[in-house]
Design a protein around this motif. Structure first.
Motif, PDB file in Angstrom:
ATOM      1  N   ARG A  74      36.982  35.964  42.805  1.00 10.59           N
ATOM      2  CA  ARG A  74      35.947  35.703  43.429  1.00 10.59           C
ATOM      3  C   ARG A  74      35.050  35.358  42.348  1.00 10.59           C
ATOM      4  NH1 ARG A  74      39.606  34.812  47.010  1.00 10.59           N
ATOM      5  NH2 ARG A  74      40.052  36.089  48.373  1.00 10.59           N
ATOM      6  N   THR A  75      34.926  34.984  41.381  1.00 11.28           N
ATOM      7  CA  THR A  75      33.835  35.368  40.442  1.00 11.28           C
ATOM      8  C   THR A  75      34.621  34.421  39.457  1.00 11.28           C
ATOM      9  OG1 THR A  75      34.037  37.089  38.727  1.00 11.28           O
ATOM     10  CG2 THR A  75      32.573  37.898  40.876  1.00 11.28           C
ATOM     11  N   ARG A  76      33.132  33.282  39.043  1.00 12.18           N
ATOM     12  CA  ARG A  76      33.934  32.792  37.588  1.00 12.18           C
ATOM     13  C   ARG A  76      34.318  33.376  36.533  1.00 12.18           C
ATOM     14  NH1 ARG A  76      32.954  28.128  36.131  1.00 12.18           N
ATOM     15  NH2 ARG A  76      32.445  27.281  33.513  1.00 12.18           N
ATOM     16  N   GLU A  77      33.812  34.226  36.411  1.00 15.23           N
ATOM     17  CA  GLU A  77      34.079  35.059  35.169  1.00 15.23           C
ATOM     18  C   GLU A  77      35.748  36.488  35.586  1.00 15.23           C
ATOM     19  OE1 GLU A  77      32.638  39.371  33.199  1.00 15.23           O
ATOM     20  OE2 GLU A  77      31.494  39.463  34.728  1.00 15.23           O
ATOM     21  N   GLU A  78      35.928  36.173  36.428  1.00 14.67           N
ATOM     22  CA  GLU A  78      37.230  36.784  36.873  1.00 14.67           C
ATOM     23  C   GLU A  78      38.139  35.571  36.568  1.00 14.67           C
ATOM     24  OE1 GLU A  78      37.819  39.768  40.241  1.00 14.67           O
ATOM     25  OE2 GLU A  78      36.664  38.329  40.509  1.00 14.67           O
ATOM     26  N   ALA A  79      37.996  33.809  36.805  1.00 12.88           N
ATOM     27  CA  ALA A  79      39.151  33.209  36.468  1.00 12.88           C
ATOM     28  C   ALA A  79      38.382  33.072  35.348  1.00 12.88           C
ATOM     29  CB  ALA A  79      38.128  32.248  37.866  1.00 12.88           C
ATOM     30  N   SER A  80      37.620  33.205  34.287  1.00 14.66           N
ATOM     31  CA  SER A  80      37.785  32.543  33.657  1.00 14.66           C
ATOM     32  C   SER A  80      38.906  33.152  32.468  1.00 14.66           C
ATOM     33  CB  SER A  80      36.203  33.075  32.526  1.00 14.66           C
ATOM     34  OG  SER A  80      36.037  34.344  32.155  1.00 14.66           O
TER      35      SER A  80
END
Length: 134
Positions: free
Chosen positions: A88-94
């Motif tokens: 759910r977050t950009r940090e996780e997706a990165s």
């Protein structure tokens, strides 16, 4: 049509693949452009280099398994999700590179992958890369 009871590949009578004997089923999301007036326009797909006659679609690459793992055919009704659908977050997706984009400067551009959809005009289009596990 219930994919749990109907084998879509077995029921297929045609293919969108360049090779007529390939009855694999692939699905890709459709991209829409939202104009300033709020209307949506479907973005056309282009065939990959050397497959321009296909008038769109996608190119599928099968890469051999790594780590000595055996590759087997999918069981009937098999479905796969790539990445982690709970992110759910950009940090996780990165942390993942299952979905990347490349702003094509010309049809041969293959560098400059980003996790974000390009925010500037791309002269030769946008290439989306979707990677599934073996």
């Amino acid at each position: 049509m219930d994919p749990k009871t109907l084998s879509i590949p077995d029921a297929a009578t045609c293919t969108t693949c360049t090779f007529a004997e390939d009855f694999s089923n692939y699905w890709t999301a459709v991209l829409f452009f939202r104009a300033r007036n709020g209307t949506y326009h479907r973005v056309p797909q282009k065939g990959n280099v050397y497959f321009e006659e296909s008038n769109g679609g996608m190119t599928i690459y099968y890469i051999p398994s790594y780590h000595g793992k055996k590759v087997t055919a999918f069981k009937p009704g098999f479905r796969m999700i790539t990445g982690n659908p709970t992110i759910r977050t950009r940090e996780e997706a990165s942390k993942y590179r299952q979905l990347t984009y490349t702003c094509l400067q010309d049809p041969m551009t293959r560098t400059g992958e980003t996790l974000d959809m390009p925010k500037k005009p791309c002269p030769a289009g946008i290439m989306a890369n979707l990677r599934f596990p073996t």
